[in-house]
Scaffold this motif. Sequence first.
Motif, mmCIF file in Angstrom:
data_model
loop_
_atom_site.group_PDB
_atom_site.id
_atom_site.type_symbol
_atom_site.label_atom_id
_atom_site.label_comp_id
_atom_site.label_asym_id
_atom_site.label_seq_id
_atom_site.Cartn_x
_atom_site.Cartn_y
_atom_site.Cartn_z
ATOM 1 N N UNK A 86 0.835 -1.202 0.000
ATOM 2 C CA UNK A 86 0.000 0.000 0.000
ATOM 3 C C UNK A 86 0.870 1.253 0.000
ATOM 4 N N UNK A 87 1.889 1.238 0.880
ATOM 5 C CA UNK A 87 2.769 2.405 0.982
ATOM 6 C C UNK A 87 3.461 2.671 -0.353
ATOM 7 N N UNK A 88 3.928 1.610 -1.000
ATOM 8 C CA UNK A 88 4.659 1.787 -2.261
ATOM 9 C C UNK A 88 3.707 2.286 -3.357
ATOM 10 N N UNK A 89 2.545 1.694 -3.430
ATOM 11 C CA UNK A 89 1.539 2.072 -4.429
ATOM 12 C C UNK A 89 1.204 3.556 -4.283
ATOM 13 N N UNK A 90 1.020 3.981 -3.018
ATOM 14 C CA UNK A 90 0.633 5.366 -2.763
ATOM 15 C C UNK A 90 1.791 6.314 -3.055
ATOM 16 N N UNK A 91 2.972 5.926 -2.633
ATOM 17 C CA UNK A 91 4.140 6.795 -2.776
ATOM 18 C C UNK A 91 4.418 7.080 -4.252
ATOM 19 N N UNK A 92 4.231 6.072 -5.092
ATOM 20 C CA UNK A 92 4.424 6.220 -6.541
ATOM 21 C C UNK A 92 3.488 7.304 -7.089
ATOM 22 N N UNK A 93 2.346 7.504 -6.393
ATOM 23 C CA UNK A 93 1.343 8.499 -6.835
ATOM 24 C C UNK A 93 1.356 9.752 -5.957
ATOM 25 N N UNK A 94 2.479 9.970 -5.265
ATOM 26 C CA UNK A 94 2.624 11.136 -4.383
ATOM 27 C C UNK A 94 1.569 11.205 -3.292
ATOM 28 N N UNK A 95 1.164 10.038 -2.800
ATOM 29 C CA UNK A 95 0.200 9.983 -1.703
ATOM 30 C C UNK A 95 0.899 9.427 -0.472
ATOM 31 N N UNK A 96 0.696 10.080 0.657
ATOM 32 C CA UNK A 96 1.276 9.593 1.903
ATOM 33 C C UNK A 96 0.202 8.857 2.702
ATOM 34 N N UNK A 97 0.544 7.686 3.197
ATOM 35 C CA UNK A 97 -0.387 6.930 4.038
ATOM 36 C C UNK A 97 -0.053 7.221 5.501
ATOM 37 N N UNK A 98 -1.038 7.723 6.234
ATOM 38 C CA UNK A 98 -0.855 7.963 7.674
ATOM 39 C C UNK A 98 -1.666 6.916 8.427
ATOM 40 N N UNK A 99 -0.998 6.044 9.187
ATOM 41 C CA UNK A 99 -1.753 4.998 9.890
ATOM 42 C C UNK A 99 -2.423 5.552 11.142
ATOM 43 N N UNK A 100 -3.566 4.981 11.490
ATOM 44 C CA UNK A 100 -4.201 5.333 12.757
ATOM 45 C C UNK A 100 -4.431 4.074 13.574
ATOM 46 N N UNK A 101 -4.032 4.136 14.852
ATOM 47 C CA UNK A 101 -4.457 3.134 15.831
ATOM 48 C C UNK A 101 -5.335 3.910 16.787
ATOM 49 N N UNK A 102 -6.629 3.637 16.796
ATOM 50 C CA UNK A 102 -7.529 4.457 17.604
ATOM 51 C C UNK A 102 -7.461 4.034 19.065
#
Length: 457
Positions: free
Chosen positions: A1-17
Amino acid sequence: IVRYASFRNVEIIPEIDLPGHSQTATSVYPETFCGNDSGSEYAPEEMRNVLCAAREENFDMLRGIIHEIAALFPSECIHIGGDEVSLKYWKNCPRCRALMKSKGMKSASELQDYFIGRLEEIVHDEGKICGAWNEAMQHGTLSPSTVVYGWKDTDACAQAVRKGYPTVMMPASYCYIDMKQHPWDRGHTWAWLVDTRRVYDFDPADTGIGAEGLKKVRGVEAAQWAELLDRPERFVEYQGYPRICALAELGWTKRELRRWEDFRDRLKNGHLDRLGAMGIRFRTDPPQVRYAKGTITVRQTTPGSEIRYSPDMNEPTADSPLYRAPIRTDRPERYRFRAFYRGGMSTVVEPVAASLDVSLAPGEQKTVTLPLDEYVDRDGIWLLSLTQRGDDATIVRLEATGPDTAYCIIRNGQKVNPFNDLRLYADERNRTAALNVTLRNNAARPDEITLNLRPSA
Ligand code: ACM
Ligand code: ZN
């Protein structure tokens, strides 16, 4: 997921609620939950919202989880939650009570600040900053580096800015795309009817924070909580698009360059095609379906869309009959229609006999009239629905008056609610009546309310 997003200039921010929304953890690991005075767990699993704040092993566990998360996600920020904490378990837990006493805390909400503070320390030790929901900033103990995600309402967003926190604005009544986008759709309703236009109409500048405050706004976000996304198939895309497109434009386009009509036309003249070519099953606008004098007539609202229908109250599918010409029927209430366009589809809609748009300036009150004899052609139940662009209008009064009848349906005012149809019973006396509807816009913005009258099955 991180790689897929990074390739598209998207940052994934994880949440643990944390520490609320932890039912799964407290069910699988009951020891992480609070005790009561007899030392045993006492709440049903689905109610065990919080982790015990006084159990040091819980923080060891969270340190391990956050360490693992920090290594997996390159983002600078880890979102630790902080929303909707049930304080009652802490209040009843001997361990939590002893901790509160030893730290001189006067309320369980101070224990919440303590928990969040411990989490911030753990995240900072990983060299990262925290994100947290707006409840975490209540008493000003939150670290100034923590990004506040304002979800509750526009006031919570404005408060986060005023307290000086970097803020992501996502007030539920504009930005929660798990809400219904049409009263006849699937989805939640608690925050409001959130259609694409409502997402597009949101603006952080309208929360009263001023030009200086705006500098604190990191951006906007949509929330798509998944509990109602299990069906029908690929509903996640129907809920996501094009509302995400509207949010993206809101995020990256200056206000003076944003105009709803322009956005809508670009959607329908190219962008929906682009989504379709990407294989995305977006939502498109429903057709306009009118019933009058024994005939249903349909007009498409997305050029090039196909309209399909069912004559038996079933949801039309891609295999249902194609609408080609007006349909003669004495059972209009049994028909359902849906637009299909490039893999996308619309809300399923029913024939409407009368439709009236009412524009209201801020604070304006207006009375409009629906002459029932023009529309109502049979005895029985008819449904009056009111859909609204804004969210704060009142039906001040609703009455039926005619040669043979005069009665009041709503006398003392009622909030306009797009999810509640008003039921009207038509018989030979009141079929000749006129419905007089007095509406008032209580909001500081102009509003548009659409009244629809339709036969009920
Ligand atoms: C939330 O919807 N409780 C963040
Ligand atoms: Zn406890």
